[in-house]
Design a protein around this motif. Structure first.
Motif, PDB file in Angstrom:
ATOM      1  N   UNK A 101       0.807  -1.224   0.000  1.00 53.71           N
ATOM      2  CA  UNK A 101       0.000   0.000   0.000  1.00 53.71           C
ATOM      3  C   UNK A 101       0.840   1.274   0.000  1.00 53.71           C
ATOM      4  N   UNK A 102       2.044   1.200   0.521  1.00 57.64           N
ATOM      5  CA  UNK A 102       2.875   2.388   0.670  1.00 57.64           C
ATOM      6  C   UNK A 102       4.020   2.389  -0.349  1.00 57.64           C
ATOM      7  N   UNK A 103       4.445   3.579  -0.791  1.00 57.39           N
ATOM      8  CA  UNK A 103       5.612   3.664  -1.686  1.00 57.39           C
ATOM      9  C   UNK A 103       6.871   3.167  -0.969  1.00 57.39           C
ATOM     10  N   UNK A 104       7.812   2.671  -1.742  1.00 60.07           N
ATOM     11  CA  UNK A 104       9.030   2.082  -1.180  1.00 60.07           C
ATOM     12  C   UNK A 104       9.751   3.015  -0.209  1.00 60.07           C
ATOM     13  N   UNK A 105       9.820   4.305  -0.537  1.00 62.67           N
ATOM     14  CA  UNK A 105      10.583   5.221   0.320  1.00 62.67           C
ATOM     15  C   UNK A 105       9.869   5.532   1.640  1.00 62.67           C
ATOM     16  N   UNK A 106       8.594   5.154   1.778  1.00 63.19           N
ATOM     17  CA  UNK A 106       7.844   5.438   3.007  1.00 63.19           C
ATOM     18  C   UNK A 106       7.488   4.181   3.799  1.00 63.19           C
ATOM     19  N   UNK A 111       5.655   0.907   8.460  1.00 61.30           N
ATOM     20  CA  UNK A 111       5.720  -0.314   9.263  1.00 61.30           C
ATOM     21  C   UNK A 111       5.981   0.001  10.733  1.00 61.30           C
ATOM     22  N   UNK A 112       6.860   0.965  10.989  1.00 61.95           N
ATOM     23  CA  UNK A 112       7.154   1.382  12.356  1.00 61.95           C
ATOM     24  C   UNK A 112       5.872   1.896  13.036  1.00 61.95           C
ATOM     25  N   UNK A 113       5.121   2.736  12.313  1.00 59.51           N
ATOM     26  CA  UNK A 113       3.902   3.309  12.897  1.00 59.51           C
ATOM     27  C   UNK A 113       2.849   2.231  13.133  1.00 59.51           C
ATOM     28  N   UNK A 114       2.665   1.340  12.160  1.00 52.99           N
ATOM     29  CA  UNK A 114       1.674   0.278  12.325  1.00 52.99           C
ATOM     30  C   UNK A 114       2.028  -0.620  13.508  1.00 52.99           C
TER      31      UNK A 114
END
Length: 181
Positions: A101-106, A111-114
């Protein structure tokens, strides 16, 4: 003697008027109604409504010997709500959903936030029941734009794919990680 006859007559009228028939049940307190058909009995109505005989009798203030006439409105229990099971996801599947769901650079920060918000548990709901899913999205606050990503109810945020997509859209709307700081 006339007074006594009147008194007996009034008592008889009061008794007849106090007999509860299905039509007299208060519609506001009735979860669902059924219109009696030819051949119906209390038992058959209970069977048709997936209820016990006692439950139907109680809802109608009736006895098993109370008569039911064709066309009577009979109070029956509300239809049972179907039990839906939510699929379970492994931690690896959840991580992959977030990466997709997220772009590679983000994605590493996502993942840290989830992990911080839900420990990768898609069914996580905050203690105050305001925030849902992997990224703990506050449904009532964001419900005006969530339909853009297919979310029309808070429970849909328990779907990890929808939650990850909504979180990324929220990131875009806020020009950064602001909602999770």
């Amino acid at each position: 003697m006339v007074v006594r006859n009147r008194l007996v007559f009034l008592c008889a009228v009061a008794l007849v008027c106090s007999v509860v028939s299905p039509q007299q049940v208060d519609a506001a307190s009735c979860p669902r109604t059924y219109i009696a058909q030819r051949g119906d009995s209390w038992w058959s109505i209970a069977q048709k409504s997936n209820a016990t005989l006692n439950r139907v009798l109680k809802l109608n203030g009736a006895k098993a010997t109370s008569r039911i006439l064709v066309g009577d409105e009979v109070c029956v229990p509300a239809a049972p709500t179907p039990v839906t099971t939510t699929p379970s996801y492994t931690q690896a599947e959840v991580i992959q959903i977030i990466r997709d769901a997220w772009p590679d650079d983000l994605e590493e920060h996502a993942l840290f936030i989830a992990h911080r918000e839900s420990k990768y548990r898609p069914g996580a709901i905050s203690g105050s029941k305001c925030c849902y899913g992997l990224f703990q999205i506050y449904y009532r606050w964001h419900k005006s734009w969530l339909p853009e990503v297919g979310v029309t109810s808070a429970n849909q945020l328990l779907d990890p794919r929808l939650n990850a997509a909504a979180a990324y859209r929220m990131y875009q709307r806020n020009n950064g990680w602001g909602p999770w700081k």
